[in-house]
Design a protein around this motif. Structure first.
Motif, mmCIF file in Angstrom:
data_model
loop_
_atom_site.group_PDB
_atom_site.id
_atom_site.type_symbol
_atom_site.label_atom_id
_atom_site.label_comp_id
_atom_site.label_asym_id
_atom_site.label_seq_id
_atom_site.Cartn_x
_atom_site.Cartn_y
_atom_site.Cartn_z
ATOM 1 N N ALA A 301 -4.420 -1.742 5.352
ATOM 2 C CA ALA A 301 -3.805 -1.348 4.084
ATOM 3 C C ALA A 301 -4.349 -2.181 2.932
ATOM 4 O O ALA A 301 -4.697 -1.651 1.864
ATOM 5 N N ILE A 302 -4.430 -3.491 3.123
ATOM 6 C CA ILE A 302 -4.947 -4.369 2.075
ATOM 7 C C ILE A 302 -6.426 -4.083 1.823
ATOM 8 O O ILE A 302 -6.880 -4.036 0.671
ATOM 9 N N ARG A 303 -7.177 -3.875 2.891
ATOM 10 C CA ARG A 303 -8.620 -3.606 2.748
ATOM 11 C C ARG A 303 -8.883 -2.343 1.939
ATOM 12 O O ARG A 303 -9.710 -2.344 1.019
ATOM 13 N N ASP A 304 -8.180 -1.262 2.250
ATOM 14 C CA ASP A 304 -8.487 0.039 1.646
ATOM 15 C C ASP A 304 -7.694 0.349 0.376
ATOM 16 O O ASP A 304 -8.155 1.106 -0.480
ATOM 17 N N TYR A 305 -6.494 -0.237 0.267
ATOM 18 C CA TYR A 305 -5.614 0.138 -0.849
ATOM 19 C C TYR A 305 -5.148 -1.047 -1.684
ATOM 20 O O TYR A 305 -4.536 -0.859 -2.743
ATOM 21 N N GLY A 306 -5.382 -2.268 -1.225
ATOM 22 C CA GLY A 306 -5.045 -3.454 -1.995
ATOM 23 C C GLY A 306 -3.592 -3.874 -1.918
ATOM 24 O O GLY A 306 -3.235 -4.963 -2.352
ATOM 25 N N VAL A 307 -2.721 -3.010 -1.380
ATOM 26 C CA VAL A 307 -1.290 -3.292 -1.292
ATOM 27 C C VAL A 307 -0.802 -2.934 0.108
ATOM 28 O O VAL A 307 -1.453 -2.155 0.822
ATOM 29 N N ASP A 308 0.357 -3.481 0.487
ATOM 30 C CA ASP A 308 0.867 -3.221 1.836
ATOM 31 C C ASP A 308 1.814 -2.024 1.887
ATOM 32 O O ASP A 308 2.476 -1.785 2.897
ATOM 33 N N LYS A 309 1.888 -1.264 0.795
ATOM 34 C CA LYS A 309 2.700 -0.035 0.771
ATOM 35 C C LYS A 309 1.887 1.061 0.081
ATOM 36 O O LYS A 309 2.235 1.526 -1.003
ATOM 37 N N PRO A 310 0.799 1.480 0.703
ATOM 38 C CA PRO A 310 -0.136 2.392 0.036
ATOM 39 C C PRO A 310 0.405 3.806 -0.130
ATOM 40 O O PRO A 310 1.126 4.319 0.718
ATOM 41 N N ASP A 311 0.030 4.408 -1.256
ATOM 42 C CA ASP A 311 0.289 5.827 -1.485
ATOM 43 C C ASP A 311 -0.944 6.575 -0.992
ATOM 44 O O ASP A 311 -2.014 6.521 -1.615
ATOM 45 N N VAL A 312 -0.810 7.274 0.131
ATOM 46 C CA VAL A 312 -1.964 7.929 0.753
ATOM 47 C C VAL A 312 -2.005 9.420 0.431
ATOM 48 O O VAL A 312 -2.676 10.189 1.127
ATOM 49 N N ARG A 313 -1.334 9.819 -0.642
ATOM 50 C CA ARG A 313 -1.411 11.226 -1.048
ATOM 51 C C ARG A 313 -2.743 11.552 -1.704
ATOM 52 O O ARG A 313 -3.053 12.726 -1.938
ATOM 53 N N ALA A 491 6.551 -6.955 13.367
ATOM 54 C CA ALA A 491 7.220 -6.365 12.207
ATOM 55 C C ALA A 491 6.554 -5.045 11.847
ATOM 56 O O ALA A 491 5.373 -4.823 12.136
ATOM 57 N N TYR A 492 7.316 -4.198 11.160
ATOM 58 C CA TYR A 492 6.835 -2.855 10.817
ATOM 59 C C TYR A 492 7.575 -2.375 9.576
ATOM 60 O O TYR A 492 8.763 -2.606 9.408
ATOM 61 N N ASP A 493 6.843 -1.736 8.687
ATOM 62 C CA ASP A 493 7.424 -1.132 7.481
ATOM 63 C C ASP A 493 7.140 0.362 7.500
ATOM 64 O O ASP A 493 6.065 0.793 7.937
ATOM 65 N N ILE A 494 8.086 1.141 6.995
ATOM 66 C CA ILE A 494 7.855 2.566 6.818
ATOM 67 C C ILE A 494 7.701 2.830 5.320
ATOM 68 O O ILE A 494 8.519 2.378 4.512
ATOM 69 N N VAL A 495 6.612 3.502 4.964
ATOM 70 C CA VAL A 495 6.230 3.715 3.564
ATOM 71 C C VAL A 495 6.135 5.217 3.304
ATOM 72 O O VAL A 495 5.601 5.959 4.132
ATOM 73 N N GLU A 500 7.987 1.307 -0.152
ATOM 74 C CA GLU A 500 8.519 0.848 1.129
ATOM 75 C C GLU A 500 9.975 1.285 1.187
ATOM 76 O O GLU A 500 10.806 0.827 0.401
ATOM 77 N N ILE A 501 10.304 2.172 2.115
ATOM 78 C CA ILE A 501 11.690 2.635 2.221
ATOM 79 C C ILE A 501 12.423 1.965 3.372
ATOM 80 O O ILE A 501 13.647 2.092 3.486
ATOM 81 N N GLY A 502 11.688 1.266 4.232
ATOM 82 C CA GLY A 502 12.343 0.596 5.352
ATOM 83 C C GLY A 502 11.443 -0.453 5.948
ATOM 84 O O GLY A 502 10.215 -0.339 5.900
ATOM 85 N N GLY A 503 12.066 -1.472 6.482
ATOM 86 C CA GLY A 503 11.299 -2.522 7.134
ATOM 87 C C GLY A 503 12.132 -3.195 8.202
ATOM 88 O O GLY A 503 13.361 -3.297 8.069
ATOM 89 N N GLY A 504 11.476 -3.624 9.261
ATOM 90 C CA GLY A 504 12.216 -4.279 10.334
ATOM 91 C C GLY A 504 11.310 -5.058 11.245
ATOM 92 O O GLY A 504 10.107 -5.197 11.001
ATOM 93 N N SER A 505 11.901 -5.564 12.307
ATOM 94 C CA SER A 505 11.126 -6.377 13.250
ATOM 95 C C SER A 505 11.900 -6.533 14.542
ATOM 96 O O SER A 505 13.109 -6.260 14.613
ATOM 97 N N ILE A 506 11.184 -6.990 15.556
ATOM 98 C CA ILE A 506 11.819 -7.498 16.766
ATOM 99 C C ILE A 506 12.193 -8.946 16.473
ATOM 100 O O ILE A 506 11.392 -9.693 15.919
ATOM 101 N N ARG A 507 13.418 -9.334 16.837
ATOM 102 C CA ARG A 507 13.919 -10.652 16.456
ATOM 103 C C ARG A 507 13.622 -11.696 17.535
ATOM 104 O O ARG A 507 13.416 -11.366 18.705
ATOM 105 N N ILE A 508 13.644 -12.933 17.118
ATOM 106 C CA ILE A 508 13.606 -14.050 18.062
ATOM 107 C C ILE A 508 14.962 -14.109 18.765
ATOM 108 O O ILE A 508 16.000 -14.045 18.111
#
Length: 607
Positions: A301-313, A491-495, A500-508
C-alpha cells in the motif's frame, strides 16, 4: 392587499388544536396510486405553500418524504378559507381522500408523485417562526448556522435519510452478530486513564477528591477481560472519546462497532467482518460487494499509493525513482532518502496556478515543495528542474513511468514518511480533478502485515502502531527486541474508498509476551503494573487466544450515504474546534460545583 394586512386577516385561524384522538394512518412517503379513493390521515410540517388563487397546495413533510395536499373551495369552503393561515414549517394534521393528480402534474421524482390528498378536515398543531434558513436539501446556509440550529437542519430530507439509513445499518449489524452467537455487553464509560495514543477526556471524581476518571478511547481492555471471563463472543455499538485535532472524518466522540472473539485467528475474524460489511451494504443500499475482498500488505500500500488506506477506485500509482537519481546533479533528489514520482495522463493541461495550489496542499503533510515535469505535445520536457537532469536520467525516468506527450510527472523527495504521505494525498486530489474516480463505486480491501512498532523521535522510543496489546506475528517474538523495525503485527484494516472503516488484531494472551511487548515500548514492570495491573493479572488466569475488530460506524454510514463530512451522519456533532453550537458546550460551570470537586481555576492576571 398587503402581506401585513393578509397576516392580520387570518390570525383568527391560527388557533392551535389538540390531536383529539386523531391518529396517523400513513407517513408522508407512503400514499401512492394503490391508495386511490381511500381516506387517509397525515401529520407533519409544511414544506411549501402555494396559493393559486382558488386552490391552495401544500407539500406536507415528515422524515420519510413528501405528499401534496390540496385545499379546494369547491370541496370544502371553510377548510379552504382556514388554509390561508398556513405557512412554511407549521405543524398540521390532514384528513382527506387520495386522488390522482391532474394530467401533466405528475412528479416522477417523488414516490407520492402520482397522487394528492384533497382535504376534508385539518388541524393546526403548532405555528413556527420563519426559520433562519430554508429547510431544503439545497441550502446555501453556512454550516456554522446550520449547526447552531441543528434541530432544524435535521428536518432537511437529505439528513433525515442519513439517519434512517444509520438505523438500518445498526439493526443489520445486530441481527448479523446475534445470528453468529455474539453477546451484546456494555462496558464502563467512566474508567481509568491509560494514555496510549490520543489524549483522554478526564472527569473529576467528587467522591474521590483529586482523582479522575477517563472516558474510554475504546473498550479495548474491557473486551479482553470479557474473553478471559469466558463470554467467548462479544460485541457492542459503543460511544468512544478521543481528545484530538478534528477533520472531516473525525469527531471527539464517535460510535464504534466493537467485536471480540475467543479461540480465533486472523482468517476467522476477517471472514466474519467481511461478511458483516457485505450484509450491511446489501440490506441498507442494495449494493453487492465482491465475494472476496482483495488483500494488500502495508508495504504494498505504501509503495503503490503512499498511504495505508488506499482508494483503489482508480489506477494512478506512485513509483520509486530513488536509484535513478543517486549521484544526480539535482541535489534535492540525490541527497533524499526517498524519491517518488506520480505520472498523471493528460495532466499537462494543468495551469501554473493549479500547480501552485497543489504545492501549498502538499505542505500540509510536511513537504517543502512539489517538483513537476510537463511533457509537451512535441515531446519536449518542460520544467524548472529538467536542466539538472542528465540524458540518462531522463531516459530512465521515461522508461520507469511510461510518460507520454500531454502527461505530467509530480515528484516528492525527502523522508519516506513525508514523501509517501504527501504524494499519496496529492494522488487523491488529482483523481478528483481529472474525474478518475467513479463516485458510485465501492472498492473494499484488506490491508495486512502492519509494522508492530514505530519509532517516535520526540519520545526517543518505540511505540505501538496500533496498541500495546497487539500480538506480533508467529515466530517474531525475539524480533521485537532484536530488530523492532522489522517486527510485523497480527493486525488488519478494512478500507473502503480510501477510508479506514475498521481495524483489528489478534491480541497478546500470555503475561510473558505482554511483558516483552511492554519492555520493547520502554514500559517497565512497575509502570505496566500501575497502568495495566488488572490486565496483567487476568493474563495469569488462563486467558484464551482471542482477537477482534472495531468498525467506525460513523465513517461507515458516511460512505453508505455518500456524505462528504462525518458531521452529516452524527445527529449532534461538534465543530472543528470541538464545540457544540446548539448547546454552547463546552461551557464554564458554577464555582460551587468546582469547589465540590476540589478544583480551583487559575485566576486571570489583571492587566
Amino acid at each position: 392587499m398587503s402581506e401585513q394586512t393578509e397576516e392580520r386577516s387570518y390570525d383568527e385561524y391560527r388557533v392551535i388544536e389538540d390531536l383529539g384522538g386523531w391518529k396517523r394512518t400513513h407517513n408522508c412517503n407512503e400514499v401512492t396510486a394503490k391508495n386511490l379513493g381511500e381516506e387517509v390521515l397525515l401529520m407533519g410540517w409544511v414544506q411549501f405553500r402555494r396559493d393559486h388563487g382558488g386552490l391552495i397546495f401544500i407539500d406536507l413533510r415528515d422524515r420519510e418524504g413528501l405528499t401534496q395536499v390540496v385545499f379546494s373551495p369547491e370541496h370544502n369552503t371553510d377548510v379552504h378559507e382556514r388554509a390561508h393561515a398556513i405557512r412554511s414549517e407549521y405543524v398540521v394534521a390532514i384528513k382527506g381522500t387520495v386522488r390522482s393528480r391532474p394530467d401533466g402534474m405528475i412528479n416522477k421524482n417523488l414516490t407520492t408523485g402520482e397522487v394528492e390528498i384533497i382535504v376534508d378536515e385539518w388541524k393546526l398543531l403548532n405555528t413556527s417562526d420563519t426559520p433562519p434558513f430554508a429547510i431544503e436539501d439545497r441550502t446555501d446556509a453556512a454550516e456554522q448556522l446550520r449547526l447552531k440550529y441543528r434541530f432544524l437542519d435535521l428536518r432537511r430530507p437529505i439528513l433525515a435519510k442519513n439517519f434512517i439509513l444509520r438505523n438500518k445499518a445498526a439493526q443489520s449489524v445486530r441481527r448479523y452478530l446475534d445470528g453468529l452467537g455474539f453477546l451484546e455487553v456494555e462496558t464502563p464509560v467512566l474508567t481509568k486513564s491509560t494514555p496510549e495514543g490520543a489524549r483522554d477526556f478526564l472527569v473529576p471524581s467528587r467522591m474521590n477528591n483529586g482523582e479522575f476518571y477517563a472516558l474510554p478511547q475504546s473498550p479495548q481492555l474491557f473486551k479482553q477481560m470479557l474473553m478471559v471471563s469466558g463470554l467467548d463472543r462479544y460485541f457492542q455499538i459503543v460511544k468512544c472519546f478521543r481528545d484530538e485535532d478534528l477533520r472531516a472524518d473525525r469527531q471527539p466522540e464517535f460510535t464504534q462497532i466493537d467485536v471480540e472473539m475467543s479461540f480465533t485467528d486472523e482468517e476467522t475474524v476477517m471472514n466474519m467482518a467481511e461478511n458483516m460489511i457485505r450484509t450491511v451494504f446489501t440490506e441498507t443500499i442494495a449494493k453487492e460487494l465482491p465475494a472476496a475482498f482483495p488483500r494488500m500488505t502495508f508495504a504494498e500500500a505504501i509503495r503503490d499509493y503512499g498511504v495505508d488506506k488506499p482508494d483503489v477506485r482508480f489506477d494512478l500509482k506512485l513509483q520509486e525513482a530513488t536509484d535513478i537519481f543517486k549521484g544526480s546533479g539535482f541535489k534535492v533528489f540525490s541527497k533524499s532518502e526517498l524519491v517518488k514520482v506520480l505520472r498523471v495522463p493528460g495532466g499537462a493541461e494543468l495551469s501554473r496556478k493549479e500547480i501552485d495550489e497543489y504545492t501549498k496542499f502538499v505542505e500540509i503533510y510536511g513537504s517543502k515543495g512539489l517538483a513537476w515535469i510537463k511533457i509537451k505535445e512535441d515531446g519536449e520536457w518542460q520544467s524548472p528542474i529538467v536542466k539538472f537532469f542528465s540524458e540518462d536520467e531522463i531516459a530512465k525516468l521515461g522508461e520507469l513511468t511510461g510518460v507520454q506527450p500531454g502527461d505530467i510527472l509530480f515528484f516528492q523527495a525527502g523522508s519516506a514518511d513525508i514523501a509517501n504521505t504527501a504524494l499519496g494525498s496529492l494522488r487523491l486530489k488529482l483523481g478528483e480533478r481529472f474525474g478518475l474516480i467513479d463516485e458510485s463505486a465501492f472498492a473494499p480491501l484488506w490491508v495486512t502485515d502492519f509494522p508492530l512498532l514505530e519509532y517516535n523521535p520526540d519520545e526517543k522510543r518505540y511505540v505501538a502502531r496500533h496498541h500495546p496489546f497487539t500480538s506480533p506475528q508467529v515466530g517474531q517474538l525475539d524480533t521485537i527486541t532484536e530488530n523492532p523495525d522489522a517486527a510485523l503485527a497480527r493486525a488488519y484494516d478494512i478500507v473502503i474508498n480510501g477510508y479506514e472503516i475498521g481495524g483489528g488484531s489478534i491480541r497478546i494472551h500470555t503475561p510473558e509476551m505482554q511483558q516483552k511487548m511492554f519492555s520493547a515500548l520502554g514500559i517497565g514492570e512497575e509502570e505496566a503494573r500501575a497502568k495495566f495491573g488488572f490486565l496483567m493479572d487476568a493474563l495469569k488466569f488462563g486467558a484464551p487466544p482471542h482477537g477482534g475488530i472495531a468498525f467506525g460506524l460513523d465513517r461507515l454510514i458516511m460512505i453508505l450515504c455518500g456524505a462528504k463530512s462525518i458531521r452529516d451522519v452524527i445527529a449532534f456533532p461538534k465543530t472543528q474546534k470541538a464545540t457544540c453550537l446548539m448547546t454552547e458546550a463546552p461551557a464554564s460551570v458554577a464555582s460551587t460545583q468546582l469547589r465540590e470537586l476540589g478544583i480551583r481555576l487559575r485566576e486571570k492576571k489583571e492587566a
